[in-house]
Design an enzyme around this catalytic site. Sequence first.
Site, PDB file in Angstrom:
ATOM      1  N   ASN A 281       2.629  13.667 -14.709  1.00 13.04           N
ATOM      2  CA  ASN A 281       1.563  13.876 -14.031  1.00 13.04           C
ATOM      3  C   ASN A 281       2.536  15.467 -12.874  1.00 13.04           C
ATOM      4  O   ASN A 281       1.844  16.109 -12.749  1.00 13.04           O
ATOM      5  CB  ASN A 281       0.765  13.067 -13.164  1.00 13.04           C
ATOM      6  CG  ASN A 281      -0.797  13.505 -12.459  1.00 13.04           C
ATOM      7  OD1 ASN A 281      -1.071  14.627 -13.013  1.00 13.04           O
ATOM      8  ND2 ASN A 281      -1.126  12.228 -12.251  1.00 13.04           N
TER       9      ASN A 281
ATOM     10  N   GLY B 214      10.663  -2.043  -2.026  1.00 10.95           N
ATOM     11  CA  GLY B 214      10.916  -0.569  -1.346  1.00 10.95           C
ATOM     12  C   GLY B 214      10.032   0.250   0.091  1.00 10.95           C
ATOM     13  O   GLY B 214      10.382   1.193  -0.082  1.00 10.95           O
ATOM     14  N   ASP B 215       9.633  -1.257   0.538  1.00 12.09           N
ATOM     15  CA  ASP B 215       9.585  -0.731   1.649  1.00 12.09           C
ATOM     16  C   ASP B 215      10.147  -0.679   3.320  1.00 12.09           C
ATOM     17  O   ASP B 215      11.143  -2.048   3.743  1.00 12.09           O
ATOM     18  CB  ASP B 215       8.134  -1.848   2.237  1.00 12.09           C
ATOM     19  CG  ASP B 215       6.786  -1.668   1.954  1.00 12.09           C
ATOM     20  OD1 ASP B 215       6.741  -0.667   1.457  1.00 12.09           O
ATOM     21  OD2 ASP B 215       5.886  -2.918   2.291  1.00 12.09           O
TER      22      ASP B 215
ATOM     23  N   SER C  66      -4.783  32.118  -1.928  1.00 11.47           N
ATOM     24  CA  SER C  66      -3.956  31.296  -1.942  1.00 11.47           C
ATOM     25  C   SER C  66      -4.234  29.700  -2.123  1.00 11.47           C
ATOM     26  O   SER C  66      -5.133  29.685  -3.069  1.00 11.47           O
ATOM     27  CB  SER C  66      -3.949  30.721  -0.010  1.00 11.47           C
ATOM     28  OG  SER C  66      -3.645  31.963   0.204  1.00 11.47           O
TER      29      SER C  66
ATOM     30  N   ARG D 152       6.836  -6.310   0.080  1.00  9.53           N
ATOM     31  CA  ARG D 152       6.672  -5.476  -0.327  1.00  9.53           C
ATOM     32  C   ARG D 152       7.824  -4.629  -1.282  1.00  9.53           C
ATOM     33  O   ARG D 152       8.069  -4.415   0.027  1.00  9.53           O
ATOM     34  CB  ARG D 152       5.298  -4.572  -0.154  1.00  9.53           C
ATOM     35  CG  ARG D 152       5.107  -4.082  -1.383  1.00  9.53           C
ATOM     36  CD  ARG D 152       3.834  -3.301  -1.206  1.00  9.53           C
ATOM     37  NE  ARG D 152       4.056  -2.339   0.157  1.00  9.53           N
ATOM     38  CZ  ARG D 152       2.712  -1.661   0.507  1.00  9.53           C
ATOM     39  NH1 ARG D 152       1.756  -1.606   0.050  1.00  9.53           N
ATOM     40  NH2 ARG D 152       2.844  -0.223   0.874  1.00  9.53           N
TER      41      ARG D 152
ATOM     42  N   TYR E 195       7.820   7.948  -7.270  1.00 10.42           N
ATOM     43  CA  TYR E 195       6.723   8.879  -6.185  1.00 10.42           C
ATOM     44  C   TYR E 195       7.372   8.823  -5.336  1.00 10.42           C
ATOM     45  O   TYR E 195       7.613  10.532  -5.448  1.00 10.42           O
ATOM     46  CB  TYR E 195       5.808   7.329  -5.522  1.00 10.42           C
ATOM     47  CG  TYR E 195       4.802   8.088  -5.056  1.00 10.42           C
ATOM     48  CD1 TYR E 195       3.502   9.538  -5.521  1.00 10.42           C
ATOM     49  CD2 TYR E 195       4.872   8.001  -3.207  1.00 10.42           C
ATOM     50  CE1 TYR E 195       3.526  10.286  -4.358  1.00 10.42           C
ATOM     51  CE2 TYR E 195       3.995   9.338  -2.052  1.00 10.42           C
ATOM     52  CZ  TYR E 195       3.723  10.440  -2.854  1.00 10.42           C
ATOM     53  OH  TYR E 195       2.501  10.883  -2.300  1.00 10.42           O
TER      54      TYR E 195
ATOM     55  N   ALA F 174      -8.415  36.057  -8.754  1.00  7.76           N
ATOM     56  CA  ALA F 174      -7.616  37.390  -8.560  1.00  7.76           C
ATOM     57  C   ALA F 174      -6.433  36.779  -8.293  1.00  7.76           C
ATOM     58  O   ALA F 174      -5.368  37.368  -8.801  1.00  7.76           O
ATOM     59  CB  ALA F 174      -8.027  38.625  -8.435  1.00  7.76           C
TER      60      ALA F 174
HETATM   61  N1  UDP Z   1       1.006  -4.172   3.880  1.00 12.56           N
HETATM   62  C1  UDP Z   1       0.514  -5.303   5.109  1.00 12.56           C
HETATM   63  N2  UDP Z   1      -0.718  -5.643   3.518  1.00 12.56           N
HETATM   64  C2  UDP Z   1      -1.312  -5.008   3.008  1.00 12.56           C
HETATM   65  C3  UDP Z   1      -0.756  -3.559   2.848  1.00 12.56           C
HETATM   66  C4  UDP Z   1       0.230  -2.726   3.432  1.00 12.56           C
HETATM   67  O1  UDP Z   1       1.348  -5.803   4.921  1.00 12.56           O
HETATM   68  O2  UDP Z   1      -1.837  -5.800   2.279  1.00 12.56           O
HETATM   69  C5  UDP Z   1       1.830  -3.207   5.507  1.00 12.56           C
HETATM   70  C6  UDP Z   1       2.834  -2.323   4.335  1.00 12.56           C
HETATM   71  O3  UDP Z   1       4.124  -3.255   3.897  1.00 12.56           O
HETATM   72  C7  UDP Z   1       3.582  -1.268   5.338  1.00 12.56           C
HETATM   73  C8  UDP Z   1       2.238  -0.438   5.828  1.00 12.56           C
HETATM   74  O4  UDP Z   1       1.568  -1.952   6.141  1.00 12.56           O
HETATM   75  O5  UDP Z   1       4.604  -1.820   6.064  1.00 12.56           O
HETATM   76  C9  UDP Z   1       1.203   0.692   5.461  1.00 12.56           C
HETATM   77  O6  UDP Z   1       0.781   0.952   3.497  1.00 12.56           O
HETATM   78  P1  UDP Z   1       1.040   1.096   3.300  1.00 12.56           P
HETATM   79  O7  UDP Z   1       0.572   0.985   2.094  1.00 12.56           O
HETATM   80  O8  UDP Z   1      -0.925   2.116   3.866  1.00 12.56           O
HETATM   81  O9  UDP Z   1       1.226   3.306   2.989  1.00 12.56           O
HETATM   82  P2  UDP Z   1       2.864   3.225   3.030  1.00 12.56           P
HETATM   83  O10 UDP Z   1       3.568   2.977   4.583  1.00 12.56           O
HETATM   84  O11 UDP Z   1       3.140   2.048   1.546  1.00 12.56           O
HETATM   85  O12 UDP Z   1       2.774   4.550   2.858  1.00 12.56           O
END
Ligand code: UDP
Length: 326
Positions: free
Chosen positions: A85, A277-278, A70, A275, A134, A67
């Site tokens: 999404n 974008g890190d 939160s 990886r 994201y 109704a």
């Molecule tokens: N990482 C890694 N090996 C893996 C998964 C993650 O070295 O198999 C590193 C990743 O590059 C980041 C950190 O762990 O620096 C945390 O990654 P996660 O994906 O858990 O979280 P995010 O920081 O991407 O939100």
Amino acid sequence: MSVLVLGGAGYIGSHAVYQLLDRGETVVVVDNLETGQRQAVHPDAAFYEGDVRDHDFLRTVFEKNFAASSLVGESMKDPLKYYDNNVSGTQVLLQMMLEHDVKKIVFSSTAAVYGEPESVPITEDMPTRPTSTYGETKLIMEKLMKRTEEAHGISFVSLRYFNVAGARETGEIGEDHRPETHLVPIILQTALGQRPHITIFGDDYDTPDGTCIRDYVHVEDLIDAHLSALDYLREGGKSDIFNLGSSEGFSVKEMIDAARKVTRKDIPAGIGKRRSGDPSILIAGSDKAKQVLGWRPSRTSVAKIIEDAWKWHSSHPNGYRKEVST
Ligand code: UDP
């Protein structure tokens, strides 16, 4: 008053549901089970399987349950459909809230809205320059809520999560992504012998040991902050944005070492490529959440985070899947 948890079958959402039930709330869960697990939903929560972008579905859920009440918003991850999404989902959700006079939302945002920070710790007033889709969609969702607040008076708390890890202390629920990409579960799956080794994504970052530094926050502390945010909104608090982290940084190598100590297992690790974008270092300034929401995180050591995650992983080596007989 009922609380709707979107994504209540997911890792963070399931922990939110358990804590809300612990304190006597009535809980309704919506999840499309794309990444969530039915078994993670507490049996005492009303469960609706469906998609937030589906107007008719969501309208039925609201008509049956709300109704005026939160909401706890939970993020919905889908790498190929973030915009659809996340952004469209939020739009439909806000429309339904307006139609049913639901005026409060606690929203799951992310440290990814900041992108590569100029300095750490990162405070909420620093520039938002997301480097991933994201992070960008989450920022748009925050802006959508701000505009809706201005026009219609829906109040929101947006919580920008840093690295969430750990599990409920009882070990009954925990993290189970498929495929798993997160560091702590991958380390612990390696400790269990389910993976031959963990690959460290780059050891040439500008950090003391060359590996990325992150701020790990225990999922139960994170959920405590959501409950505080709900109370804050119910007491008439104004819309605001808060970081949720431990304010301490740990490198990937330090996390692996900490897990070796907790599990007493040899966890083989090798070095791989970065990886994309890190960012090299992400550390939260979380004073604002402590001051304004009265957040008191109590499980702040990395050892505790890994211990609780280990309870879950070692007692549920296949996650929510039933044991496979060989
Ligand atoms: N990482 C890694 N090996 C893996 C998964 C993650 O070295 O198999 C590193 C990743 O590059 C980041 C950190 O762990 O620096 C945390 O990654 P996660 O994906 O858990 O979280 P995010 O920081 O991407 O939100």
